[in-house]
Design an enzyme around this catalytic site. Structure first.
Site, PDB file in Angstrom:
ATOM      1  N   CYS A   1     -40.585  20.542 -57.672  1.00 40.71           N
ATOM      2  CA  CYS A   1     -41.234  20.646 -56.374  1.00 40.71           C
ATOM      3  C   CYS A   1     -41.824  22.045 -56.174  1.00 40.71           C
ATOM      4  O   CYS A   1     -42.792  22.400 -56.834  1.00 40.71           O
ATOM      5  CB  CYS A   1     -40.248  20.260 -55.267  1.00 40.71           C
ATOM      6  SG  CYS A   1     -41.055  19.906 -53.701  1.00 40.71           S
TER       7      CYS A   1
ATOM      8  N   HIS B   1     -37.600  14.912 -56.986  1.00 39.86           N
ATOM      9  CA  HIS B   1     -36.342  15.661 -56.986  1.00 39.86           C
ATOM     10  C   HIS B   1     -35.238  14.907 -57.722  1.00 39.86           C
ATOM     11  O   HIS B   1     -34.427  14.237 -57.078  1.00 39.86           O
ATOM     12  CB  HIS B   1     -35.886  15.912 -55.550  1.00 39.86           C
ATOM     13  CG  HIS B   1     -36.686  16.942 -54.825  1.00 39.86           C
ATOM     14  ND1 HIS B   1     -36.340  18.266 -54.775  1.00 39.86           N
ATOM     15  CD2 HIS B   1     -37.831  16.843 -54.121  1.00 39.86           C
ATOM     16  CE1 HIS B   1     -37.231  18.940 -54.074  1.00 39.86           C
ATOM     17  NE2 HIS B   1     -38.150  18.087 -53.660  1.00 39.86           N
TER      18      HIS B   1
ATOM     19  N   GLU C   1     -32.587  16.117 -58.886  1.00 39.66           N
ATOM     20  CA  GLU C   1     -31.263  16.674 -58.568  1.00 39.66           C
ATOM     21  C   GLU C   1     -30.630  15.994 -57.361  1.00 39.66           C
ATOM     22  O   GLU C   1     -29.436  16.142 -57.117  1.00 39.66           O
ATOM     23  CB  GLU C   1     -31.371  18.195 -58.359  1.00 39.66           C
ATOM     24  CG  GLU C   1     -31.862  18.665 -56.997  1.00 39.66           C
ATOM     25  CD  GLU C   1     -33.379  18.551 -56.820  1.00 39.66           C
ATOM     26  OE1 GLU C   1     -34.050  17.966 -57.686  1.00 39.66           O
ATOM     27  OE2 GLU C   1     -33.884  19.036 -55.779  1.00 39.66           O
TER      28      GLU C   1
END
Lengths: 259, 926
Positions: free
Chosen positions: A86, A229, A231
């Site tokens: 990002c 994302h 994560e």
């Protein structure tokens, strides 16, 4: 133990999440500070998401001048793994470690949503298990072997993943020759796709990205930037673990190098 | 102590003679005439001004007058509400910090504590929605980390006028963008909230922001100044003229034509600065470097410093000359009252100063010593830019500023219109044909947006909603195999198959707007439809603790990892709620219904409510009729909280929400916090598996008063709001939590605005599964579908679990009814299933009623909780035709006439489309 560094810039928001994902992948998460010029001997670097310096100027435009980015640049040139998520992706393009730029979403609104993404055949080391590799031997040299292996690997797993996107400026853009190179050299890692994996018409990505590009890597495959994302979807908190492979694969590779 | 008879005079708790001695030897005061005029301009009443004279023993200086006007403003002093707020129960075994601090703090177990609070930013947002809403978020989040907690979630409650008006669309769009922009950049997920559109808010929108933080119990810190000689330190942004008079000008007066000119009083936010402030403050708090910490909110430095001194019983000596300024030539009073954002005030021991400086430098945050704690008991402001002998510009007794502000007990009067509204002849109103509002014309089939299918054994006439019957051959072929499969799966329960089904026609006589279309319009209406358009603009996942994403009954967060590693098995759930229409029709009951729904939302995810915060939005309290509604709402909420043993640990009152003399609906918004002992068991609202049993907990009465249905199709907010039986509500929530804890349920969804139809449609849409439902036939179809009776939850569970669940419901003595099953591919009918769909499964939602259950003797006693379970039923899921009905309240007595059988069927694909595009369509309609 494999050590993966996560850089915190002023305004970085996803550093804790990235460190948690690294730990879940069995590696040691090392917090790195933007003002330090030292990478503390890590084996890989992650530039996490957020709003570095508030993104008040062009996203990532100030962060790229942080002292640590010199070190990250040298690290990348050595062929060692760097991933920007990002805002991290935006910083990597600003630092010219990846080509192109991320501009405002075509819908002019911030988008937070889980989307379907297609894992392309690419030279990206972060998603491609490396059987034989070393710091001196770059992915480019392994290219053929890597791609062959990658294709095999992907057939065995799934090629469509669901990851959250969360950005206001995720609309990837580059010039025509660059796009042709990205396509030809296996540098397009992720594309936005329909839920069943089928292609979207160009321009119909949630943010309007060129060629529906969600993530790219450099020629060597060691520097990887993506808008989604991974994560946030590693431990199944909301029922999705599609992000785990974005950390597991590189951790495995780095472990095998250690041994 | 002076005592004053009734309302209009403030009380002074201290005799002037007992006040601490002044510090200043020379101080420039205002001339008497000038002072009086100025006091009036600043909003002090003549009586309050007299008290200023009494406290000071002289005429005040300009700075002093500003400070008094702010500290004694409604916004800072709660002078009209304080007495009423004492009704709230605010203690309990879990409460670590009740009202009076920056935020309330409760223990959630395992040594974890949650700080949370809700606050309004209505007036600034009505002038400048983006910055107003953004700084509202910023302010409430500062209140949270001030307590030592890391902010982990934010929610918001928004109220606007009808989206038909361009200005309302501008306000709505701007406020959502502002909330998103600030929260996203700050890295605090916006996990939930609610929005309501109603003309009453057209002149005065409501922007209420709630923030939630997590900490170890041991990390709690309070804003209590202490230790004479300690530094008073200002952290964060420099001070400008932005927001001057925000509290006194904007928040404590009504709006009029001059509102636009007040734009400079709205602050501008810098979320990046606030993100750095969070990191700095939490780091320094953890290392014990702060004696006290407070944020600069409304009334800026004045309020923050005065409250700190007051709470600590100390004096404070500030030098405005030291305050970093972003504008030139700022007067001392400007610096004292500026509401520039992203500033914190800390008390630091001299020995810790270097360490504080180093940390601030690391995060590039400015920190400046601007004064010291003293033992003089005086609030002294000096300006070192002036000559030393005359640099004191304010010298006031600190205790008089915050804790001794005036307190009023205004007159109240029951509004005459309440009787008229409550006694309104709803039956008469409903005899008129319903009208489809212009902005929802897109819903009707004419726009070509799909079509409705009504299925029944008798064959339905075209006028019942079959708008498009063409070109379905391909579809039928494609779905045939699916139909076969689902027919097999659904064979276990098929409530529709035995019934004599007829389309509901009686209610629609003479009306072009059939029930199918009414339901569709309701689902697509801005107050009911999906809020995804809003929360897609909010980062709802950052920090990676969000277990249940927005769009559900309540947000669920896991807790434990704030950078320390291990997660707790526990989770917390959050919900905000209030139906202003109910409060308008009956403020006492309306406030209770707000609490009931907020906590019911928590129950639907499996959480037990442990505390609430509130934001009480009302009109001008100096109007007796407005104050009556305020008092009633507070009483209602306080009584319900006491009854359910839920403490109110923090809150905010926003008065003067009026424009051109028209008050908003009384809107006491409740923000509820719940705890789940095992976050992995958190439940969501969507149906999960085809063939699950759908069970409706609670009873449906003929309660259309204040409903979305009435407003949408008749343009009226009239009648009585739904009744609330506190014990029944508690049992409904309790049994739902128990069933979730035992892992019996597949889904649970609160049934509220829009009634059973909306609750069922949402569970279908969220789960991507249709349903086949048969309701009790004792009410009219309209009441069955759209009545907003309280204390109802739509649940689903597997066939295997259904017996245990029913046994549990009986054990708790809660009325319930097995209403059908999930999954419906049109298997009920042999032919005529003409449904088209592109990507979603060709599922149907079919709702009907059966008159076999309507065995209510005429003149049955008025009761809600007779659990009239027929003795011959085994509670098995197969037993659906023997409905487990409760007795019904027979007020009106005419319900027998509605004992009809009817069935309506919608395509789920179409319902999804309507539900998901409602807001976008409303914003498009110009």
């Amino acid at each position: 133990m494999t050590r993966i560094g996560v850089v915190t810039f002023p305004g970085t928001l996803d550093d804790r999440d990235a460190l948690r994902a690294v730990r879940l992948a069995g590696a040691d998460g090392v917090a790195l500070w933007h003002a330090d010029a030292d990478l503390r001997g890590v084996d890989a670097v992650i530039l996490p998401g957020g709003f570095s310096y508030g993104d008040y100027l062009r996203c990532g435009a100030i962060a790229r001048f942080s002292p640590i980015m010199d070190a990250v640049g040298r690290f990348a040139q050595q062929g060692r793994p760097v991933m920007g998520i990002c805002n991290g992706f935006q910083i990597l393009t600003e630092a010219h470690l990846l080509p192109g730029a991320l501009i405002r979403n075509s819908g002019l609104k911030f988008i937070c949503a889980e989307v379907a993404l297609y894992l392309e055949d690419s030279v990206c080391q972060w998603l491609t298990p490396q059987e034989v590799t070393s710091h001196s031997r770059t992915a480019a040299e392994n290219n053929h072997q890597v791609r062959h292996h990658h294709a095999r690997q992907l057939e065995a797993t799934k090629r469509v993943v669901r990851l959250p996107i969360n950005h206001n400026e995720g609309n990837y853009i580059c010039d025509v020759p660059t796009l042709a190179k990205l396509q030809a050299q296996g540098q397009i890692v992720l594309r936005y796709c329909a839920p069943d994996g089928s292609c979207l018409a160009d321009g119909s990505a949630p943010n309007g990205a060129l060629d529906n590009i969600a993530g790219i890597c450099n020629r060597q495959g060691n520097v990887f930037g993506l808008m989604p994302h991974p994560e946030r979807v590693c431990d199944g908190i909301s029922g999705n673990t599609d992000g785990a492979s974005f950390f597991n694969t590189i951790a495995q590779t780095l472990r095998s190098i250690e041994q | 102590m002076t005592s004053h008879p009734a309302s209009q005079s403030p009380t002074l708790p201290l005799a002037a003679g007992a006040l601490p001695k002044p510090v200043a030897t020379h101080l420039e005061t205002l001339e008497p005439k000038q002072a009086r005029e100025m006091a009036h301009v600043l909003g002090l009443t003549p009586a309050e001004f007299e008290n200023v004279l009494l406290v000071q023993g002289r005429y005040p200086s300009l700075t002093e007058l500003y400070i008094y006007s702010l500290m004694w403003s409604e916004h800072c002093s709660y002078k009209h509400s304080k007495k009423q707020l004492r009704r709230f129960k605010s203690d309990g075994p879990r409460v670590l910090q009740g009202p009076g601090e920056n935020a309330g703090v409760v223990s959630v177990g395992d040594g974890w504590a949650v700080a949370f609070k809700m606050e309004s930013h209505n007036h600034p947002s009505a002038i400048e929605p983006f910055e107003g809403a953004a700084t509202g978020v910023g302010g409430i989040i500062r209140d949270i980390f001030t307590m030592g907690a890391r902010p982990i979630a934010s929610l918001n409650s928004l109220r606007f006028g009808s989206l038909e008006e361009p200005r309302q669309r501008y306000l709505f769009d701007g406020a959502v963008a502002g909330i998103g922009s600030y929260g996203n950049c700050l890295g605090v997920p916006t996990v939930g909230g609610e929005v309501f559109f109603e003309n009453a808010y057209g002149g005065n929108c409501l922007i209420n922001a709630m923030a939630v933080g997590l900490m170890r119990e041991s990390e709690l810190i309070r804003a209590v100044g202490s230790g004479p000689g300690n530094h008073v330190v200002l952290l964060g942004s420099s001070t400008g003229r932005d927001g001057i008079g925000g509290a006194s000008v904007l928040a404590s007066q009504e709006f009029d034509e001059a509102a636009e000119n007040k734009r400079p009083a709205v602050q501008v936010g810098d979320p990046f600065e606030e993100k750095l402030l969070i990191e700095v403050c939490l780091e320094l708090l953890k290392r014990g470097r702060f004696v006290a910490l407070g944020d600069l909110g409304a009334a800026g430095l004045t309020s923050s410093a005065a409250e700190m001194a007051c709470r600590g019983g100390v004096g404070i000596d500030l030098d405005v000359g030291q305050v970093p300024q972003r504008e030139s030539n700022m007067q001392p009073f400007e610096i004292m009252v500026s509401e520039s954002q992203e500033r914190m005030l800390a008390v630091v021991k001299p020995k810790d100063w270097q360490s504080v400086q180093a940390t601030c430098q690391r995060w590039q945050i400015a920190c400046t010593i601007i004064g010291s704690i003293t033992d003089s008991g005086r609030f002294v402001v000096r300006d070192s830019r002036l000559p030393t002998h005359a640099n004191i510009v304010a010298d006031m007794p600190a205790a008089m500023l915050a804790e001794s502000a005036p307190e009023y007990d205004p007159p109240r009067q029951r509004p005459a219109w309440l009787d008229e509204l409550q006694g309104f002849d709803l039956d008469g109103l409903l005899r008129a044909p319903p009208r489809l509002p212009a902005e929802l014309r897109w819903v009707s089939g004419e726009t070509g947006l799909g079509f409705s299918v009504a299925l029944d054994d008798a064959g339905l006439d075209d006028d019942a909603g079959l708008n498009d019957a063409s070109s379905n051959n391909n579809f039928e072929a494609a779905t045939k195999s699916r139909l076969d499969r689902d027919r097999e799966a659904g064979a276990a329960i098929n409530p529709g198959s035995e019934l004599d089904l007829r389309a509901e026609k009686a209610t629609n006589a003479g009306s072009e707007l059939d029930l199918l279309t009414q339901a569709k319009a309701l689902l697509a209406s801005p107050n009911i439809c999906s809020r995804a358009w809003i929360w897609r603009q909010y980062d709802h996942q950052v920090l990676n603790n969000t277990v249940v994403l927005p769009g559900a009954d309540a947000a669920v967060m896991r807790i434990g990892d704030t950078g320390r590693g291990a997660m707790s098995q526990r989770g917390i759930a959050l919900s905000t709620d209030c139906n202003g229409r109910y409060c308008y029709l009956d403020p006492y009951r309306g406030a209770q219904l707000a609490l009931a729904e907020a906590t019911r939302n928590l129950a639907c995810v499996g959480a037990e409510p442990i505390a609430i915060t509130d934001c009480l939005n009302f009109g001008n309290p100096e109007k007796p009729e407005v104050f009556y509604t305020f008092e009633q709402a507070v009483r209602g909420l306080a009584d319900a909280c006491s009854h359910w043993n839920i403490p109110v640990v923090s809150g905010n009152v926003s008065f003067y929400n009026e424009s051109f003399g028209n008050a908003i609906y009384p809107t006491p918004i409740v923000g509820a916090l719940g705890v789940l002992s095992d976050v992995a068991l958190a439940l969501s609202a969507g149906f999960k598996n085809a063939g699950d049993v759908v069970i409706l907990i609670g009873t449906t009465l003929n309660e259309l008063g204040g409903s979305e249905y009435l407003q949408l199709f008749y343009g009226r907010v009239v009648g009585q709001p739904p009744a609330l039986d506190s014990d029944l509500e508690q049992a409904v929530q309790g049994v739902t939590r128990a069933a979730i804890a035992q892992g019996l349920l597949a889904s649970a969804h609160d049934c509220s605005e829009g009634g059973i139809f909306v609750a069922l449609a949402e569970s279908c849409i969220l789960g991507g599964l249709g349903a086949s439902i048969t309701l009790d036939g004792s009410l009219s179809a309209i009441s069955s579908l759209f009545s907003e009776s309280a204390s109802r939850i739509v649940t689903s569970c597997s066939l295997a679990n259904s017996q245990r669940f029913v046994a549990l419901l009986k054990e708790w003595g809660v009325p319930y009814r097995i209403v059908g099953q999930t999954g419906n591919s049109g298997g009920d009918t042999e032919n005529g299933s003409r449904v088209r769909s592109d990507s979603t499964p060709a599922e149907l939602l079919s709702i009907g009623a059966c008159d076999k259950a309507a065995h209510i003797p005429a003149g049955a006693p008025r009761t809600r909780h007779v659990h009239n379970v027929p003795s011959d039923t085994q509670g098995g899921a197969e037993d659906t035709t023997h409905a487990h009905s409760a007795s019904f309240d027979m007020q009106g007595g005419g319900e027998h006439a509605h004992n009809t059988s009817w069935r309506l069927t919608w395509s789920l694909a179409e319902l999804s489309h309507l539900y998901n595009s409602g807001l976008e369509q409303a914003l498009k309609t110009a």
